[in-house]
Design an enzyme around this catalytic site. Structure first.
Site, short mmCIF file in Angstrom:
data_model
loop_
_atom_site.label_atom_id
_atom_site.label_comp_id
_atom_site.label_asym_id
_atom_site.label_seq_id
_atom_site.Cartn_x
_atom_site.Cartn_y
_atom_site.Cartn_z
N ARG A 98 10.64 -36.07 18.84
CA ARG A 98 11.35 -34.82 19.08
C ARG A 98 12.13 -34.43 17.83
O ARG A 98 12.66 -35.30 17.13
CB ARG A 98 12.32 -35.06 20.25
CG ARG A 98 13.11 -33.84 20.67
CD ARG A 98 12.24 -32.82 21.31
NE ARG A 98 13.01 -31.87 22.10
CZ ARG A 98 12.52 -30.70 22.50
NH1 ARG A 98 11.30 -30.34 22.17
NH2 ARG A 98 13.24 -29.90 23.25
N THR A 374 3.30 -24.49 23.56
CA THR A 374 3.31 -25.94 23.41
C THR A 374 1.87 -26.31 23.65
O THR A 374 1.11 -25.49 24.17
CB THR A 374 4.21 -26.53 24.51
OG1 THR A 374 5.53 -26.08 24.32
CG2 THR A 374 4.20 -28.04 24.55
N ASP A 416 16.50 -25.15 22.49
CA ASP A 416 16.51 -26.03 23.67
C ASP A 416 17.86 -26.71 23.87
O ASP A 416 18.08 -27.38 24.89
CB ASP A 416 15.41 -27.08 23.58
CG ASP A 416 14.06 -26.54 24.05
OD1 ASP A 416 14.01 -25.40 24.54
OD2 ASP A 416 13.05 -27.26 23.94
N SER A 446 11.45 -30.53 28.14
CA SER A 446 10.81 -30.60 29.47
C SER A 446 9.39 -31.17 29.38
O SER A 446 8.69 -31.23 30.38
CB SER A 446 10.73 -29.21 30.09
OG SER A 446 12.00 -28.68 30.24
N GLY A 466 4.48 -25.06 28.69
CA GLY A 466 5.08 -24.13 29.65
C GLY A 466 6.60 -24.20 29.77
O GLY A 466 7.15 -23.77 30.79
N GLY A 467 7.28 -24.74 28.77
CA GLY A 467 8.74 -24.81 28.85
C GLY A 467 9.18 -25.58 30.09
O GLY A 467 8.57 -26.60 30.44
#
Ligand code: DON
Length: 565
Positions: A98, A374, A416, A446, A466-467
């Site tokens: 991340r 994503t 985010d 997520s 898709g968040g």
């Protein structure tokens, strides 16, 4: 016009054929290994690596770099993500790559003097960029578990960028829109143009020389090819010249982390998913535990009771997500054991009224819907290893900025983080502490790359973009396979809903939920809102009786497909 020589034309034709073949098939079968990704060229790159003796990790590295070239809206070296890796011996591990907040970041960095978000700066412009993690994550996973030499895995992508590949209609659509952008945002304006300055048309060859240069540095120098040396210098120069704060020091300090997976169970299956800084695994396991309490298989798929129950589970999991979850390095007291326990699910289940919608209290917690891109891919190899990898630039083409010397786009993942400390609103902006900005902190995600195992072997490998909808998309697809016994392609295409606590509403896929069911749900107190599509899933299942893998890519993926051998 670009000069298309015959070798390139043949390569292009093969790729185009692959594209057409894959897009007519709902399921693909393979005995030895398989890659299902958002782009068939990238899937084939992964399969070719396995045919040369590479394992699932090798194939994942090669596929991830190939997606940077062929699916640049989300495939990336300028962003970050997560890998869940199940080894053939049944052991599971994860890699967290991340993005991190730069050293110069602070909790109020996006605010003006009135405490309000300045110019959407958490999503737009270079302040929105997190320190990229993808190259470090792929490199670390390869160092530890890869079989083939690193350079062999990056090479196909260098070639794809240098020699080009056939422009598809899906990419061309975006290319035309991007080419009309404000000249100030020059990289996107020129991204899809050929040497003659025209946007490359479907059927023509699209080359990316600047990206080929960057990938070559990574091929030659591994992790250091991105985080040190020429590329790092060019990143710092670009940031300085355009108002960004990422420095060479940020790049050099970035480290991916191997973490223990989260483990849950559902009716005899094992669920392995991503721990924080993703919220995906916690929420998925919490919801699966709730479904076990409810005995979901006795609730008919797509009935009023189904939508109500699933939405109530989502509401609860998302409230807990907002309250408790953030970067584990900064939140040492997250109650993960409690959130993942069957006892907790029992108390959560007990307060669901099967006749009435609960209320999401705006004074508490929630989170806004996600952006729009994503990408996820799933891989299995012949040794029985499995990979579930989701990575992202946050929005489609991330922050839509990058150096034309480097040819890749940066993420806008800083969006985010919770942008305004202490301010949580009914529309879904969250201000709770665990996910406030801090130097070197990872923003809450997520992404939910997941592997379901049966008898210690991979049974379902799944994930989606898709968040915030990712968590619920993966959750319902897992339920479809495990509780409703659906084939992988049907589980992927079946109607999905999304509820995320705040705003207090059920998003549903238009035309897939009957008006009668919607009426009944509204009478129970739910608010419903249609959307075109939820999720772009890429999944593989394994059938122990036939010893076959079955792969399926979501029909909403323009150029996606499964490839196997
Ligand atoms: O990490 C996250 O949760 C988000 N940045 C993912 C964004 C996303 O999936 C947008 N795509 N469809």
């Amino acid at each position: 016009m670009i000069n298309i020589n015959s070798r390139h034309a043949a390569f292009g034709l093969t790729m185009l054929l692959l594209f057409f073949i894959s897009s007519t098939k709902a399921q693909t079968y393979a005995e030895n290994g398989m890659v299902v990704s958002d782009n068939v060229i990238a899937s084939q790159v992964g399969v070719d690596i396995m045919k040369k003796g590479g394992n699932a990790i090798d194939a994942a590295v090669a596929t991830a770099f190939a997606l940077e070239v062929t699916h640049p809206e989300a495939g990336n070296i300028g962003g970050g993500g997560f890998i869940v890796f199940m080894k053939s011996d049944g052991d599971v591990t994860t890699f967290d790559f991340r993005e991190k907040a730069p050293l110069a970041a602070s909790p109020g960095m996006f605010l003006d003097e009135n405490g309000e978000i300045k110019n959407n700066s958490n999503h737009q412009g270079l302040l929105a960029v997190g320190v990229p993690g993808t190259v470090a994550g792929l490199y670390q996973a390869h160092q530890k578990y890869g079989k083939l030499p690193w350079a062999e895995l990056v090479k196909p992508s260098v070639e794809l960028a240098k020699k080009g590949f056939t422009m598809t209609y899906g990419l061309y659509n975006v290319a035309v829109r991007m080419s009309e952008r404000d000249p100030a945002e020059d990289i996107m304006r020129n991204y899809f143009r050929g040497e003659d300055g025209e946007v490359v048309k479907p059927g023509e060859t699209w080359k990316q020389p600047a990206l080929a240069y960057t990938l070559k540095q990574i091929e030659k120098h591994g992790r250091d090819g991105f985080y040190k040396g020429e590329v790092a210098q060019k990143i710092e120069d670009y940031m300085k010249a355009n108002g960004g704060i990422i420095t060479k020091e940020d790049l050099e300090k970035y480290e991916a982390v191997e973490r223990e997976p989260l483990k849950g169970t559902f009716n005899g299956y094992d669920i392995y998913s991503m721990p924080p800084p993703s919220s995906g695994g916690v929420a998925l396991i919490e919801m699966m535990n709730l479904m076990e309490q409810a005995n979901i298989s006795s609730v008919e798929f797509n009935s009023t009771a189904y939508v109500h129950l699933v939405a109530e589970a989502m509401r609860r999991a998302f409230a807990d997500r907002a309250e408790y979850l953030g970067d584990p390095d900064f939140n040492l007291d997250m109650p993960l054991d409690r959130l993942l326990s069957k006892d907790f699910a029992k108390t959560r289940f007990e307060n669901i009224d099967m006749n009435k919608a609960s209320i999401s209290d705006p004074a508490q917690f929630g989170h806004p819907y996600g952006g729009d891109n994503t990408t996820h891919f799933s891989i299995v190899d012949k040794e029985g290893n499995a990979i579930s990898l989701t990575y992202t630039l946050e929005n489609s083409y991330g922050v839509k900025m990058g150096s034309d010397k480097l040819g890749f786009i940066f993420n806008n993942e800083m969006g985010d983080f919770n942008p305004v400390p202490g301010v949580t609103t009914a529309t879904g902006q969250i201000g709770s502490d665990p996910n406030l900005v801090a130097p070197e902190k990872r923003m809450l995600s997520s992404m939910t790359p997941t592997i379901i195992a049966k008898d210690g072997k991979p049974y379902l490998v799944i994930g989606s973009p898709g968040g915030r909808t990712i968590i619920n998309t993966v959750f319902q697809t897992v339920l479809n396979v495990l509780a409703y016994d659906m084939r992988i392609d049907r589980a992927i295409e079946a109607m999905k809903i999304h509820h995320q606590w705040l705003p207090d509403q059920i998003l549903y896929e238009r035309n897939l939920l009957s008006p009668d069911t919607r009426d009944a749900l509204e009478k129970m107190g739910h608010t419903l809102r249609p959307t075109t599509n939820i999720g772009v899933l890429m999944g593989i299942t394994y059938d122990a009786s036939t010893k076959l893998y079955t792969g399926s890519s979501d029909s909403s993926s323009e150029d996606g497909g499964a490839r196997g051998y």
